[in-house]
Scaffold this motif. Sequence first.
Motif, mmCIF file in Angstrom:
data_model
loop_
_atom_site.group_PDB
_atom_site.id
_atom_site.type_symbol
_atom_site.label_atom_id
_atom_site.label_comp_id
_atom_site.label_asym_id
_atom_site.label_seq_id
_atom_site.Cartn_x
_atom_site.Cartn_y
_atom_site.Cartn_z
ATOM 1 N N MET A 168 -24.410 44.476 60.018
ATOM 2 C CA MET A 168 -24.014 43.587 61.107
ATOM 3 C C MET A 168 -22.629 43.970 61.638
ATOM 4 N N ASN A 169 -22.417 43.640 62.902
ATOM 5 C CA ASN A 169 -21.068 43.790 63.445
ATOM 6 C C ASN A 169 -20.276 42.503 63.157
ATOM 7 N N VAL A 170 -19.011 42.489 63.547
ATOM 8 C CA VAL A 170 -18.151 41.345 63.207
ATOM 9 C C VAL A 170 -18.693 40.060 63.844
ATOM 10 N N THR A 171 -19.112 40.170 65.107
ATOM 11 C CA THR A 171 -19.607 38.986 65.814
ATOM 12 C C THR A 171 -20.831 38.416 65.099
ATOM 13 N N GLN A 172 -21.760 39.293 64.746
ATOM 14 C CA GLN A 172 -22.978 38.812 64.070
ATOM 15 C C GLN A 172 -22.637 38.165 62.733
ATOM 16 N N LYS A 173 -21.637 38.729 62.037
ATOM 17 C CA LYS A 173 -21.244 38.126 60.749
ATOM 18 C C LYS A 173 -20.692 36.721 60.974
ATOM 19 N N LEU A 174 -19.869 36.585 62.017
ATOM 20 C CA LEU A 174 -19.277 35.273 62.300
ATOM 21 C C LEU A 174 -20.348 34.277 62.706
ATOM 22 N N ILE A 175 -21.278 34.725 63.548
ATOM 23 C CA ILE A 175 -22.306 33.792 64.025
ATOM 24 C C ILE A 175 -23.276 33.458 62.891
ATOM 25 N N SER A 176 -23.725 34.477 62.156
ATOM 26 C CA SER A 176 -24.759 34.188 61.146
ATOM 27 C C SER A 176 -24.211 33.268 60.055
ATOM 28 N N SER A 177 -22.904 33.373 59.768
ATOM 29 C CA SER A 177 -22.370 32.493 58.721
ATOM 30 C C SER A 177 -22.178 31.062 59.225
ATOM 31 N N HIS A 178 -22.401 30.823 60.507
ATOM 32 C CA HIS A 178 -22.251 29.468 61.057
ATOM 33 C C HIS A 178 -23.512 28.994 61.775
ATOM 34 N N LEU A 179 -24.581 29.784 61.677
ATOM 35 C CA LEU A 179 -25.778 29.491 62.473
ATOM 36 C C LEU A 179 -26.502 28.247 61.947
ATOM 37 N N ILE A 180 -26.770 27.304 62.844
ATOM 38 C CA ILE A 180 -27.487 26.091 62.451
ATOM 39 C C ILE A 180 -28.912 26.137 62.967
ATOM 40 N N SER A 181 -29.092 26.604 64.202
ATOM 41 C CA SER A 181 -30.465 26.758 64.697
ATOM 42 C C SER A 181 -30.534 27.885 65.709
ATOM 43 N N GLY A 182 -31.742 28.364 65.935
ATOM 44 C CA GLY A 182 -31.964 29.480 66.860
ATOM 45 C C GLY A 182 -31.820 30.801 66.123
ATOM 46 N N SER A 183 -32.182 31.887 66.787
ATOM 47 C CA SER A 183 -32.010 33.190 66.144
ATOM 48 C C SER A 183 -31.115 34.055 67.020
ATOM 49 N N MET A 184 -30.492 35.047 66.395
ATOM 50 C CA MET A 184 -29.440 35.804 67.086
ATOM 51 C C MET A 184 -30.013 36.849 68.047
ATOM 52 N N LYS A 185 -30.999 36.444 68.818
ATOM 53 C CA LYS A 185 -31.541 37.370 69.831
ATOM 54 C C LYS A 185 -30.857 37.067 71.153
ATOM 55 N N PRO A 186 -30.265 38.096 71.801
ATOM 56 C CA PRO A 186 -29.575 37.829 73.059
ATOM 57 C C PRO A 186 -30.443 37.030 74.017
ATOM 58 N N GLY A 187 -29.865 35.999 74.634
ATOM 59 C CA GLY A 187 -30.610 35.205 75.602
ATOM 60 C C GLY A 187 -31.207 33.935 75.009
ATOM 61 N N GLU A 188 -31.261 33.833 73.657
ATOM 62 C CA GLU A 188 -31.833 32.615 73.039
ATOM 63 C C GLU A 188 -30.746 31.591 72.786
ATOM 64 N N GLU A 189 -31.082 30.303 72.924
ATOM 65 C CA GLU A 189 -30.061 29.291 72.635
ATOM 66 C C GLU A 189 -29.858 29.176 71.132
ATOM 67 N N ILE A 190 -28.594 29.213 70.716
ATOM 68 C CA ILE A 190 -28.282 29.028 69.300
ATOM 69 C C ILE A 190 -27.317 27.854 69.162
ATOM 70 N N ALA A 191 -27.297 27.282 67.951
ATOM 71 C CA ALA A 191 -26.307 26.246 67.650
ATOM 72 C C ALA A 191 -25.494 26.739 66.470
ATOM 73 N N ILE A 192 -24.158 26.624 66.572
ATOM 74 C CA ILE A 192 -23.303 27.061 65.454
ATOM 75 C C ILE A 192 -22.395 25.920 65.006
ATOM 76 N N SER A 193 -22.045 25.954 63.715
ATOM 77 C CA SER A 193 -21.135 24.923 63.212
ATOM 78 C C SER A 193 -19.697 25.345 63.525
ATOM 79 N N ILE A 194 -18.854 24.336 63.704
ATOM 80 C CA ILE A 194 -17.482 24.597 64.137
ATOM 81 C C ILE A 194 -16.489 24.135 63.065
ATOM 82 N N ASP A 195 -15.596 25.043 62.670
ATOM 83 C CA ASP A 195 -14.593 24.716 61.652
ATOM 84 C C ASP A 195 -13.352 24.055 62.245
#
Length: 644
Positions: free
Chosen positions: A1-28
């Motif tokens: 993974m690249n840095v962005t994917q690492k940051l997103i995947s460690s906070h991903l709540i819903s959706g998948s990391m496919k460009p164009g799909e809606e995702i939800a991430i948790s916020i610290d």
Amino acid sequence: MNVTQKLISSHLISGSMKPGEEIAISIDQTLTQDATGVMTYLEFEALGIPQKRARLSVSYIDHNMLQSGPENAEDQRFLQTIASKYGVYFSRPGNGISHQVHLERFARPGETLIGSDSHTPNAGAMGMLAIGAGGLSVAMAMAGKPFYMVMPHILRVNLNGRLLRWVTAKDIILEVLRRLTVWGGVGKILEYGGDGIKNLTLTERATITNMGVESGATTSVFPSDEQTRAFLKAQQRGSDWIPLEPDDDASYDEEIEIRLNKLEPLIATPSSPDNAIPVREVAGTPVNQVCIGSCVNSSFMDIMLVAGIFKGKRVHPDVAVTVSPGSRQTLLMISKNGALSNLISAGVRILECACGPCIGMGQAPPRGSVSLRTFNRNFPGRSGTPDDRIYLCSPVVAAVSAITGVITEPKEYFKRFTAHGLRSMVKLPQKYIIDDSMIIPPSKEPEKVTVERGPNIKPIPKKGALEESLRARVLLKVGDNVTTDDIMPAGAKTLPLRSNIPALSEYVFHRVDPTFSQRSKTVGSYVVMGGINYGQGSSREHAALAPMYLGLKVVLAKSFARIHRDNLINFGILPLIISSETYDSIEQDDELEFPYLAKEVREASELTFIGLKTGKTHKALHNLTEREREVILSGGLLNYLSGK
Ligand code: MIC
Ligand code: SF4
């Protein structure tokens, strides 16, 4: 993974990391500033939660610093008391610009941050995912709710080689903007890498991630490495450091390369940050004003560089020069190490640690004059002067031009005067001065805190559910790249009204058409039509709220800037995408009819509307996710939440 994917995947709540799909991430972490903060905390209050739930929330005062009436001071009292009550740290006026202070004292690699200011990606320099958003989205994150976004494309920007002595991080980001333009980053995250980044200090990286916003990008991010560790250690926060690098086999959706040793000093000519050209092409242009500071270029390193150039010199008699240090930490450091006296001796006006001229709070330049600024935006009229001529450049170009009185290419200047090693001229401290006494922790007894509300704070206007059908006039037709500064101007006159939408609404589109607000009152419902990148620039939700208060129902545009589109949806205004042909065939003042408005939002992706003058039927796309459809149908996010 690249840095962005690492940051997103460690906070991903819903959706998948496919460009164009809606995702939800948790916020610290969340941050707010005062010009967007009052609305944000009113919205947070409306959610009815006893304390903030994000790990860390900070409220900064940095924009609204002129008190020509009691409004600002009263709003600040509101912000201080409500922060204390709900568990939010409060950074007092004078402590510095939110983004600079946040980087120094709170940003942490590996975490996520949402801020009610578009330059929140400044903290992307720290290896965190830092995104600007409207106040309501920030209020939701404070309440522990996820942040929704469409998974962006990841654009790797390879910085290879070494910068020449007189070239700076500002020139790197101006080159990025020259290539991407003000809309080329929309839907993307810019991830920096390459062998050149190891030589960029943390605050130089912040200059790059900060101004990446001007490309429309969702955010920009650097890895967390030895530079990050060194900065955190010097801020006495060494234990906040974690390494965060891309995997060796990381892939990206796109890549570009900048050869740093080929870069020369650049300058953005009036009136768009992507108008970047080599400084030498405009060298010799007389300058009337030089303003150094703003969140993109006000770090200790920036100010030391400038102080080094001014040492033993005088500002040119025809040039008014201001310096606003980004934080009280920097001001304290330069006052102790003597650099401040270089500036004062040179004839520089020292402004307080705040946004100041960047948001038109003072220093509006004379008409017809050239103002050179180290800032990130030169949108038309933002300085407070109609038809202003604002150029954006690095602190080095700004300082040498302040001395010569004309736009000056640093290479030429240093040939004629001294031959300083520029970047190496600044010795970064092993230890910054740490004094957090201007950051007030929240109360330990929140139930005892009374929130103080001044009479300038008016309730947030609300819209009803989406109409089944709509008839509305095209009250304004504008072109490409319309900014939120065009839609809802800031500056000394209007910033005190940010917590009073009825009063503020008098200024909607004021610079584009001073009769706009008046005309809106004669029509009831109306539509605005724009070209590409409608709503670029700030995160101010006032650019959705105030037009909504005046009756805005639909915006028809060729494309939208990310934050403004989210703000429109949050307040129940329908953003619709139209083709160039449709744009060309509709005129200002045409009446439009949307016969199946709610039904088509509910059931279709295309909307039908009729131009009543021509009788022609048009189509528009809405691109709404399922969640956004529900929000629009409810008439906005607050209605949607209260109905759940
Ligand atoms: C800006 O730079 O335009 C601002 C002023 O900081 C805005 C926020 C605001 O309008 O209050 C931003 O960038 O989001
Ligand atoms: Fe303040 Fe200017 Fe930065 Fe906006 S861009 S946060 S107004 S310094």
